[in-house]
Design an enzyme around this catalytic site. Structure first.
Site, PDB file in Angstrom:
ATOM      1  NE  ARG A 232       1.536   1.233  57.017  1.00 15.17           N
ATOM      2  CZ  ARG A 232       0.421   1.215  57.717  1.00 15.17           C
ATOM      3  NH1 ARG A 232      -0.018   2.355  58.263  1.00 15.17           N
ATOM      4  NH2 ARG A 232      -0.265   0.097  57.879  1.00 15.17           N
ATOM      5  CD  GLU A 260       6.412   4.032  62.092  1.00 14.84           C
ATOM      6  OE1 GLU A 260       5.615   3.127  62.428  1.00 14.84           O
ATOM      7  OE2 GLU A 260       6.082   4.996  61.367  1.00 14.84           O
ATOM      8  CG  HIS A 279       2.528   3.775  63.494  1.00 14.62           C
ATOM      9  ND1 HIS A 279       3.193   3.107  62.497  1.00 14.62           N
ATOM     10  CD2 HIS A 279       1.207   3.680  63.186  1.00 14.62           C
ATOM     11  CE1 HIS A 279       2.319   2.625  61.627  1.00 14.62           C
ATOM     12  NE2 HIS A 279       1.105   2.960  62.040  1.00 14.62           N
TER      13      HIS A 279
END
Length: 316
Positions: A232, A260, A279
């Protein structure tokens, strides 16, 4: 009079596309849209929409007074955690262990190889019709440190096995011994980092890992080392990483960032020695078949009164 209403199950995949779903439930399709498919109060099993924001997936929880299981389709649960206090006691929160290991481990290996072998430079060279020959680092003979040795970390090591690494070290929240060797704790990082040519982050985001990779962590990595993040974005302190990249001392390959999505104009986009993917660790062709099998299996166990799997938290 006792209600005999059929309990609802909310799914982010249409029920007619999932084989093996048990009878006895009213299946409702909801993929995070503005309108709910039914009254949240009637939901007994909530499968969380995939790749939606925390605000979206948490929104119906306040009304789910009878829910018993909340099932994510992600390995991490950090996007659901803000809403757990809205749920009644005894609700089981389950993650998607078994769904993302193959895809995420593939990407971790791809990021390592692409970064070490200079693929970003080759792509830029192709755009400019430049033949950029030379010597580049190999994965062979490198020491790799995996920080976050759960099922994804183990899958990453499985894929490293044929590449003749000098060694693979492992770190998790608790020490243990595996068939491949010992697993260290986060407290051992100061001793492990100076020996790591490649550091792969595959840890969940929680209070002990938030900002784990800061200035001190990065300073302990040897010159020329590569940081790979498939965990993450919040595990890494972005400002500290930017300083390390701009100094030319370290390299990075990031599938996740903080913030993000990475906004246009952010300095990380054009920092030296960094490869960024958007991602995509789990969002591959391998996701949907595995996600469907997970949901069908969990609901079959739920319908039969058997324990569901992958329980990572119980409310209350």
């Amino acid at each position: 009079m006792t209600s005999t209403k059929t309990p609802d199950v909310w799914l982010p995949i249409p029920a007619d596309e999932i084989e093996g779903l048990p009878e006895g439930f009213a299946y409702r399709f909801w993929d995070g849209g503005p309108d709910y498919p039914a009254d949240p109060a009637d939901c007994a099993f909530y499968a969380v929409p995939y790749m939606k924001s925390s605000e979206v997936v948490v929104r119906p929880l306040a009304g789910m007074a009878r829910v018993q299981v909340v099932q994510t389709l992600t390995a991490g649960i950090d996007h659901v955690e803000p809403g757990l206090g809205l749920l009644p006691d005894g609700v089981r929160l389950c993650n998607a262990k078994g769904v993302h290991e193959a895809s995420t481990a593939e990407l971790a290996l791809a990021l390592i190889l692409a970064s070490l072998r200079g693929f970003p430079g080759f792509v830029h060279g192709q755009d400019k019709e430049e033949w950029r020959s030379g010597f580049y680092p190999a994965l062979a003979d490198k020491s790799v440190l995996i920080v976050g040795y759960g099922s994804i970390g183990a899958a990453i090591e499985d894929r490293l096995a044929p590449f003749e690494c000098a060694r693979v070290a492992r770190v998790a929240s608790s020490a243990r011994t595996t068939a491949r060797g010992p697993v260290h704790t986060l407290d051992d990082l100061p001793a492990l980092l100076p020996e790591a040519d490649v550091v792969v982050l595959s840890t969940p985001l929680n209070p002990s890992t938030q900002g784990l990779v800061g200035a001190e962590f990065l300073a302990a990595m040897p010159d020329g080392a590569l940081l790979v993040n498939v965990a993450r974005g919040g595990v890494v302190d972005t400002e500290s990483l930017l300083l390390a990249l701009k100094s030319g001392r370290l390299r990075a390959a990031l599938d996740v960032t903080d913030p993000e999505p990475l906004p246009a104009g952010h300095p990380l986009w054009h920092a030296p020695n960094v490869l960024i993917t958007p991602h995509v660790g789990g969002s591959t062709s391998a996701f949907l078949p595995r996600a469907k099998r997970l949901v069908a299996g969990q609901l079959s166990r739920f319908a039969a009164g058997e324990p569901v799997r992958n329980v990572v938290r119980t409310t209350g």
